[in-house]
Structures are given as C-alpha cells and as structure tokens.
Design an enzyme around this catalytic site. Sequence first.
Site, short mmCIF file in Angstrom:
data_model
loop_
_atom_site.label_atom_id
_atom_site.label_comp_id
_atom_site.label_asym_id
_atom_site.label_seq_id
_atom_site.Cartn_x
_atom_site.Cartn_y
_atom_site.Cartn_z
N MET A 139 0.82 -1.28 -0.14
CA MET A 139 0.06 -0.08 -0.14
C MET A 139 0.79 1.25 0.08
O MET A 139 0.94 1.95 0.90
CB MET A 139 -1.01 0.09 1.01
CG MET A 139 -2.04 0.88 1.26
SD MET A 139 -3.05 0.80 -0.17
CE MET A 139 -4.60 1.06 0.48
N GLY A 140 1.64 1.13 -0.94
CA GLY A 140 2.56 2.48 -1.00
C GLY A 140 1.82 3.62 -1.93
O GLY A 140 0.65 3.78 -2.08
N ARG A 141 2.43 4.59 -2.64
CA ARG A 141 1.90 5.45 -3.83
C ARG A 141 0.90 4.83 -4.52
O ARG A 141 -0.12 5.33 -4.77
CB ARG A 141 3.19 6.23 -4.42
CG ARG A 141 4.02 7.01 -3.72
CD ARG A 141 5.28 7.49 -4.40
NE ARG A 141 6.01 6.44 -4.62
CZ ARG A 141 7.51 6.24 -4.15
NH1 ARG A 141 7.80 7.25 -3.45
NH2 ARG A 141 8.08 5.38 -4.46
N ILE A 142 1.37 3.83 -5.46
CA ILE A 142 0.47 3.33 -6.24
C ILE A 142 -0.84 2.48 -5.63
O ILE A 142 -1.86 2.69 -6.19
CB ILE A 142 1.30 2.48 -7.67
CG1 ILE A 142 2.28 3.20 -8.18
CG2 ILE A 142 0.22 1.79 -8.58
CD1 ILE A 142 3.32 2.59 -8.99
N THR A 220 1.00 -5.25 -11.95
CA THR A 220 1.37 -4.09 -12.47
C THR A 220 2.75 -3.59 -11.71
O THR A 220 3.38 -2.64 -11.83
CB THR A 220 0.67 -2.81 -12.77
OG1 THR A 220 0.26 -2.42 -11.43
CG2 THR A 220 -0.73 -3.22 -13.49
N SER A 221 3.27 -4.65 -10.96
CA SER A 221 4.37 -4.44 -10.13
C SER A 221 5.78 -4.77 -10.74
O SER A 221 6.37 -3.99 -11.79
CB SER A 221 4.43 -4.93 -8.68
OG SER A 221 4.48 -6.18 -8.93
N ARG A 222 6.31 -6.15 -10.55
CA ARG A 222 7.31 -6.55 -11.22
C ARG A 222 6.84 -7.99 -11.66
O ARG A 222 6.49 -8.56 -10.87
CB ARG A 222 8.70 -6.36 -10.54
CG ARG A 222 9.06 -5.22 -10.76
CD ARG A 222 9.78 -4.63 -11.98
NE ARG A 222 10.66 -3.48 -11.99
CZ ARG A 222 9.99 -2.36 -12.37
NH1 ARG A 222 8.48 -2.17 -12.74
NH2 ARG A 222 10.40 -1.30 -12.49
N GLU A 251 11.18 -10.47 -19.14
CA GLU A 251 10.84 -9.78 -20.35
C GLU A 251 11.74 -9.57 -21.28
O GLU A 251 12.87 -9.35 -20.88
CB GLU A 251 10.17 -8.19 -19.69
CG GLU A 251 9.08 -8.29 -18.71
CD GLU A 251 8.62 -6.81 -18.02
OE1 GLU A 251 9.21 -5.95 -18.52
OE2 GLU A 251 8.00 -6.87 -17.18
N HIS A 269 4.27 -4.04 -20.56
CA HIS A 269 4.72 -3.24 -19.58
C HIS A 269 4.52 -1.80 -19.96
O HIS A 269 5.33 -0.83 -20.09
CB HIS A 269 6.33 -3.59 -19.34
CG HIS A 269 6.53 -3.22 -17.94
ND1 HIS A 269 7.91 -3.75 -17.45
CD2 HIS A 269 6.62 -2.15 -17.23
CE1 HIS A 269 8.16 -2.95 -16.48
NE2 HIS A 269 7.45 -2.04 -16.27
P1 NAP Z 1 6.27 2.73 -3.25
O1 NAP Z 1 5.44 3.74 -2.86
O2 NAP Z 1 7.42 2.52 -2.48
O3 NAP Z 1 5.24 1.48 -2.49
C1 NAP Z 1 5.79 0.21 -2.35
C2 NAP Z 1 4.81 -0.29 -1.14
O4 NAP Z 1 5.34 -1.75 -0.94
C3 NAP Z 1 5.24 0.28 0.12
O5 NAP Z 1 3.65 0.68 0.95
C4 NAP Z 1 5.95 -0.65 1.03
O6 NAP Z 1 5.47 -0.60 2.43
C5 NAP Z 1 5.19 -1.98 0.45
N1 NAP Z 1 6.24 -3.18 0.63
C6 NAP Z 1 7.58 -3.48 0.38
N2 NAP Z 1 8.25 -4.55 0.73
C7 NAP Z 1 7.17 -5.00 1.00
C8 NAP Z 1 7.06 -6.60 1.52
N3 NAP Z 1 7.86 -7.37 1.81
N4 NAP Z 1 5.78 -6.91 1.99
C9 NAP Z 1 4.75 -6.01 1.85
N5 NAP Z 1 4.74 -4.81 1.49
C10 NAP Z 1 5.94 -4.55 0.96
O7 NAP Z 1 6.48 2.38 -4.42
P2 NAP Z 1 5.27 2.70 -5.90
O8 NAP Z 1 5.57 4.17 -6.21
O9 NAP Z 1 4.01 2.74 -5.41
O10 NAP Z 1 5.55 1.66 -6.97
C11 NAP Z 1 5.48 0.29 -6.58
C12 NAP Z 1 6.27 -0.64 -7.74
O11 NAP Z 1 5.43 -0.47 -8.79
C13 NAP Z 1 7.62 0.03 -8.21
O12 NAP Z 1 8.77 -0.55 -7.32
C14 NAP Z 1 7.51 -0.68 -9.48
O13 NAP Z 1 8.18 -2.04 -9.60
C15 NAP Z 1 6.20 -1.01 -10.01
N6 NAP Z 1 5.85 0.11 -11.08
C16 NAP Z 1 5.50 -0.72 -12.47
C17 NAP Z 1 5.14 0.14 -13.35
C18 NAP Z 1 4.78 -0.52 -14.57
O14 NAP Z 1 4.88 0.02 -15.72
N7 NAP Z 1 3.89 -1.61 -14.65
C19 NAP Z 1 4.95 1.58 -13.15
C20 NAP Z 1 5.41 2.01 -11.84
C21 NAP Z 1 5.77 1.28 -10.77
P3 NAP Z 1 6.43 -1.23 3.57
O15 NAP Z 1 7.81 -0.87 3.19
O16 NAP Z 1 6.14 -0.33 4.82
O17 NAP Z 1 6.09 -2.57 3.45
C1 GLV Z 2 8.11 0.79 -14.25
O1 GLV Z 2 7.96 -0.18 -14.30
C2 GLV Z 2 8.55 1.71 -13.32
O2 GLV Z 2 9.08 1.13 -12.18
O3 GLV Z 2 8.54 2.88 -13.26
#
Ligand code: NAP
Ligand code: GLV
Length: 303
Positions: A139-142, A220-222, A251, A269
């Site tokens: 539950m982070g930004r996305i 949509t994570s990894r 990928e 992606h």
């Molecule tokens: P973020 O704000 O850092 O959110 C990640 C969340 O995951 C945080 O709430 C973190 O909280 C939680 N987390 C980390 N490790 C964990 C674990 N072991 N168990 C449970 N929760 C855990 O990142 P974001 O900006 O939302 O982006 C998330 C991910 O989306 C990126 O890292 C990227 O890989 C992916 N992404 C993909 C695309 C795409 O094109 N498909 C685009 C953008 C991003 P805690 O550390 O408190 O657990």
């Molecule tokens: C895309 O997958 C990103 O992490 O920005």
Amino acid sequence: MAAIEERFHLTRPPQEDPPSRSVVLEGVREAEGMICTLTEGIDQEVLHAATRLRVIANYAVGFNNIDIDQARARGVVVTNTPDVLTETTADLTWTLLLATARRLAEGHQMVQSGNWKGWSPNQLLGAEVHGKTLGILGMGRIGHAVARRATGFAMPVRYYSRTPLSPSQDSEGWHPVSFESLLAESDFISLHVPLTAETIHLIGRRELQCVKSTAILINTSRGSVVDEMALVEALRNGQLAGAGLDVYEHEPRVDPGLAGLPHVVMLPHLGSATLATRTKMGLMCVENILAVFEGGRAPNAVA
Ligand code: NAP
Ligand code: GLV
Ligand code: GLV
C-alpha cells in the site's frame, strides 16, 4: 531531449530499442551521468566500467535493475521517478482489472475477427467488479491510487504492507489485514510491492492455493513478484479465475503457458506509458542529474 541537449554533452544519443550489453558497457566508460531504463541491468560489471560516473537516473520508479549496494559503495548517486507516474500506473491497473474481469480481449477478438454472431444471453459472461473485495499488496503510492479508484465501484479494500498506514493516510472502507487474510478474502488481488529479495515470488504455489477459485490477480509491479510457472499451473487447475498482467519474469519473454490461456489479459509493460507521464519522468531524470553535477542533493535519490 531538448532539456538534455541544452545542458549536457551526450556520449550516446538515445535509441528506442534497448541497447545491447556491450553498448551499455562502452557508453558508461566516459559518462559522468547516466539515464537508464528498467531493461538495463546496472550491476557490478557496469559500475566497474563506469569510472567517472557520479549519478544514475533511472527512468522508472522501480530500481531493482540497479545494484544499489555497489553504487553506494562507489559513491554513485542513484535516483528514480516516483509520484509523476503514480496516477497513470493506477489507471492502467484498473484497465487490466476491468479488462480481465469482463473479458475485453476475447470480446475484441470476436468482433474484430468477424466471428460475432450477435447478442446472446450466455456470451462471454464475466466476473462482477462492483461491490467485490479488492486486496492491495503493497500500500504505497500506486497502491493508494488504485485503492482510491475503488470507491466509485463500491469495493471494500483490504491491504497488506509491512508498515501500517498513519490515520491521515487511511480511508473509510480500507482495512489492513494479514497477508494470509488478503489472499483468502479478496476477489481481486493487485500487486504493488517493489521487487526486492523479500518480495521475489511473494505469490507462488503455496499462496495461489490460498486464494478464492473465483479470484483474479492483477500484476503491474514486477514480473518476479509472481512465480510465473506456479501462476500458469493455478490458472490451468482452476485455482485462480484469471490474471491481468503488465509485467513478466523474463521480459520481453513470456511463459508460453500463459499465452494460450483464456481469462488472461497481457500488456507489454505499459504502466507509465502516456506521453505526459513519460515527459515528466524524463525531466525528473534531468533535474536529478543537474542537482548532483551542481553539488546539491538529488531530490529523488534512493542511494
Ligand atoms: P512505493 O510507494 O515504495 O510502494 C511500495 C509499497 O510496497 C510500500 O507501501 C511498501 O511498504 C510495500 N512493501 C515493500 N516491501 C514489502 C513487503 N516485503 N511486503 C509487503 N509490502 C511491502 O512504490 P510505488 O511508487 O507505489 O511503486 C511500486 C512498484 O510498482 C515499483 O517498485 C515498480 O516496481 C512498480 N511499477 C510498475 C510500473 C509499470 O509500468 N507496470 C510503473 C510504476 C511502478 P512497506 O515498506 O511499509 O512494507
Ligand atoms: C516501471 O515499471 C517503473 O518502475 O517505473
Ligand atoms: C443491454 O444492452 C440492455 O439494454 O440491457
């Protein structure tokens, strides 16, 4: 590109296709700053070749492609592109959720191929979305941005992150639950954790045995957050009703087992893929590199 060309001497003009390994190794030799994408593995070998490098601006928010410890040990600053892509990626997550639930790809194919014989009561029946339980892993930004969109669909939200949300971040209808409850109670499970040593194969065979057989998984994570082989098996065995995928373990290779399955919607992606967002990401990279060159703190440093 205009912002870059105005301020820097480019050792390598960018290309649309990912560069080969040798191009990366050659390119970093003279560079003091580098903008790279998530397809470039910035490991010990690359960092070793990059003797003049001071900053790596990753054109992505996820930075699992970079050996952060090695970069830190060499005093190389690493930056990413948070926030500017959050809403865009959440939009795409919902695109996949709705498309998978309501069998968009199969319907499109039926109409486009000319095989549609007309409306009928049992044609391409999908899963209800509104009112169903949405489980958010990470539950982070996305994760937040995806959860906010659930309000319009009257969907209760369950979420799991290691750190609990502060009351100001929490919202009515959102409930923190254990990892196990999230798996067992959700109708849709959406993954938003970064890829780390802890989250690799977070969703594997054991976890897929705990979900509802009517559940749909959205990733949509990894790719490697899910054990792709176990996913194929679970979809084949009917342990899971469907999957909407934007990311894959290897990928651009996709497990051939996935390609033939109904109830699977696959995108290449595209999470942040709008011109407006990609432009903001690019400008953010430039801003971070400039900050380091000017002796300041990079606003989006992760190492
Ligand atoms: P973020 O704000 O850092 O959110 C990640 C969340 O995951 C945080 O709430 C973190 O909280 C939680 N987390 C980390 N490790 C964990 C674990 N072991 N168990 C449970 N929760 C855990 O990142 P974001 O900006 O939302 O982006 C998330 C991910 O989306 C990126 O890292 C990227 O890989 C992916 N992404 C993909 C695309 C795409 O094109 N498909 C685009 C953008 C991003 P805690 O550390 O408190 O657990
Ligand atoms: C895309 O997958 C990103 O992490 O920005
Ligand atoms: C369907 O198109 C309906 O009118 O119910």
